[in-house]
Design a protein around this motif. Structure first.
Motif, PDB file in Angstrom:
ATOM      1  N   ARG A  27      57.097  31.459  13.388  1.00  0.00           N
ATOM      2  CA  ARG A  27      57.151  32.120  14.695  1.00  0.00           C
ATOM      3  C   ARG A  27      57.872  31.288  15.742  1.00  0.00           C
ATOM      4  NH1 ARG A  27      51.020  33.744  15.238  1.00  0.00           N
ATOM      5  NH2 ARG A  27      50.914  31.712  14.276  1.00  0.00           N
ATOM      6  N   GLY A  28      57.796  29.984  15.717  1.00  0.00           N
ATOM      7  CA  GLY A  28      58.461  29.138  16.699  1.00  0.00           C
ATOM      8  C   GLY A  28      59.771  28.552  16.200  1.00  0.00           C
ATOM      9  N   ALA A  29      60.155  28.871  14.974  1.00  0.00           N
ATOM     10  CA  ALA A  29      61.371  28.289  14.395  1.00  0.00           C
ATOM     11  C   ALA A  29      62.618  28.714  15.163  1.00  0.00           C
ATOM     12  CB  ALA A  29      61.496  28.671  12.934  1.00  0.00           C
ATOM     13  N   THR A  30      62.662  29.940  15.610  1.00  0.00           N
ATOM     14  CA  THR A  30      63.828  30.427  16.338  1.00  0.00           C
ATOM     15  C   THR A  30      63.999  29.682  17.654  1.00  0.00           C
ATOM     16  OG1 THR A  30      63.523  32.595  15.356  1.00  0.00           O
ATOM     17  CG2 THR A  30      64.929  32.475  17.285  1.00  0.00           C
ATOM     18  N   ALA A  31      62.916  29.460  18.352  1.00  0.00           N
ATOM     19  CA  ALA A  31      62.998  28.732  19.617  1.00  0.00           C
ATOM     20  C   ALA A  31      63.446  27.290  19.401  1.00  0.00           C
ATOM     21  CB  ALA A  31      61.649  28.757  20.320  1.00  0.00           C
ATOM     22  N   ILE A  32      62.942  26.667  18.352  1.00  0.00           N
ATOM     23  CA  ILE A  32      63.324  25.282  18.063  1.00  0.00           C
ATOM     24  C   ILE A  32      64.790  25.221  17.622  1.00  0.00           C
ATOM     25  CG2 ILE A  32      62.927  23.337  16.505  1.00  0.00           C
ATOM     26  CD1 ILE A  32      59.946  24.143  16.566  1.00  0.00           C
ATOM     27  N   GLU A  33      65.202  26.142  16.769  1.00  0.00           N
ATOM     28  CA  GLU A  33      66.601  26.159  16.333  1.00  0.00           C
ATOM     29  C   GLU A  33      67.530  26.417  17.506  1.00  0.00           C
ATOM     30  OE1 GLU A  33      66.607  29.121  13.318  1.00  0.00           O
ATOM     31  OE2 GLU A  33      65.717  27.804  11.814  1.00  0.00           O
ATOM     32  N   PHE A  34      67.155  27.317  18.399  1.00  0.00           N
ATOM     33  CA  PHE A  34      67.979  27.589  19.580  1.00  0.00           C
ATOM     34  C   PHE A  34      68.084  26.345  20.455  1.00  0.00           C
ATOM     35  CE2 PHE A  34      68.464  28.827  24.015  1.00  0.00           C
ATOM     36  CZ  PHE A  34      69.664  29.508  23.940  1.00  0.00           C
ATOM     37  N   ALA A  35      66.977  25.653  20.650  1.00  0.00           N
ATOM     38  CA  ALA A  35      66.990  24.436  21.468  1.00  0.00           C
ATOM     39  C   ALA A  35      67.891  23.370  20.858  1.00  0.00           C
ATOM     40  CB  ALA A  35      65.574  23.901  21.629  1.00  0.00           C
ATOM     41  N   ILE A  36      67.880  23.260  19.544  1.00  0.00           N
ATOM     42  CA  ILE A  36      68.706  22.264  18.866  1.00  0.00           C
ATOM     43  C   ILE A  36      70.189  22.638  18.943  1.00  0.00           C
ATOM     44  CG2 ILE A  36      69.269  21.286  16.603  1.00  0.00           C
ATOM     45  CD1 ILE A  36      66.256  21.454  15.961  1.00  0.00           C
ATOM     46  N   LEU A  37      70.515  23.911  18.777  1.00  0.00           N
ATOM     47  CA  LEU A  37      71.906  24.347  18.724  1.00  0.00           C
ATOM     48  C   LEU A  37      72.507  24.698  20.083  1.00  0.00           C
ATOM     49  CD1 LEU A  37      71.793  26.560  15.521  1.00  0.00           C
ATOM     50  CD2 LEU A  37      72.704  24.249  15.772  1.00  0.00           C
ATOM     51  N   SER A  38      71.706  24.847  21.120  1.00  0.00           N
ATOM     52  CA  SER A  38      72.244  25.281  22.410  1.00  0.00           C
ATOM     53  C   SER A  38      73.148  24.237  23.061  1.00  0.00           C
ATOM     54  CB  SER A  38      71.110  25.663  23.368  1.00  0.00           C
ATOM     55  OG  SER A  38      70.311  24.534  23.644  1.00  0.00           O
ATOM     56  N   VAL A  39      72.829  22.964  22.920  1.00  0.00           N
ATOM     57  CA  VAL A  39      73.658  21.917  23.542  1.00  0.00           C
ATOM     58  C   VAL A  39      75.047  21.860  22.899  1.00  0.00           C
ATOM     59  CG1 VAL A  39      73.856  19.448  23.976  1.00  0.00           C
ATOM     60  CG2 VAL A  39      71.675  20.598  24.345  1.00  0.00           C
TER      61      VAL A  39
END
Length: 193
Positions: A27-39
């Protein structure tokens, strides 16, 4: 009793199950992946935008240089009235569509008359410490604004220190300016001097 209150052995056995459930939970994987890839994604987008704007400015400056050279070639701008400040003003007025301020401070103009096109081909420049040094073969020459008369061979070189807008890209380039350059070589038409 052991099912109701639990015992020490059951408590330790519950930890592996908790970690296994945590690793399976997405459930939180998308938020973590987005945080990692957004920069890196934002850096890529800014680099693309910076490159596009810089390329557009380079093309606008090249077109303006061609236009000013055409005016000199046809005699619309006379050699007697051409000055460094006048050329800079003419170019900056047209470059105003992209450059907001300090155009004359960042603009360098070199206009020369040559006896032959081979002499113009020998003219060069070096970039040293983010500054332009004009050369004629191995000899350094100062910037000049000398327009030729009718049927003379001329070369106009325009340099502009374009500001890099993205701070991170400016730091990676070692400065906050990149050099834009345009050059035109021509023979004047037989107009009245």
């Amino acid at each position: 009793m052991s099912t109701e209150f639990g015992c020490a052995g059951d408590h330790r056995a519950g930890r592996p199950r908790f970690f296994a459930r945590f690793l399976r939970d997405r459930r939180g994987a998308t938020a973590i992946e987005f945080a990692i890839l957004s920069v890196p994604f934002a850096l890529l987008v800014f680099a693309i935008l910076e490159s596009c704007i810089s390329f557009a400015a380079q093309e606008v400056m090249a077109n303006i240089t061609d236009d000013v050279a055409r005016q000199l070639r046809t005699g619309q701008l006379k050699a007697a009235t051409v000055t460094e400040d006048g050329l800079k003003t003419t170019i900056c007025n047209k470059l105003q569509i992209i450059v907001a301020q300090d155009c004359k401070l960042q603009l360098m103009v070199d206009l020369r008359q040559y006896t032959a096109f081979a002499d113009a081909a020998a003219a060069g420049f070096k970039i040293k410490n983010n500054d332009v040094q004009l050369t004629n073969g191995t000899i350094e020459v100062p910037f000049s604004t000398t327009a030729g008369a009718a049927e003379s061979r001329n070369m106009l070189r325009v340099f502009y220190k374009w500001p890099v807008m993205t701070d991170l890209l400016a730091k990676s380039m070692g400065g906050n300016k990149t050099l834009h350059f345009a050059s035109v070589t021509w023979q004047n038409e037989p107009f009245d001097n």
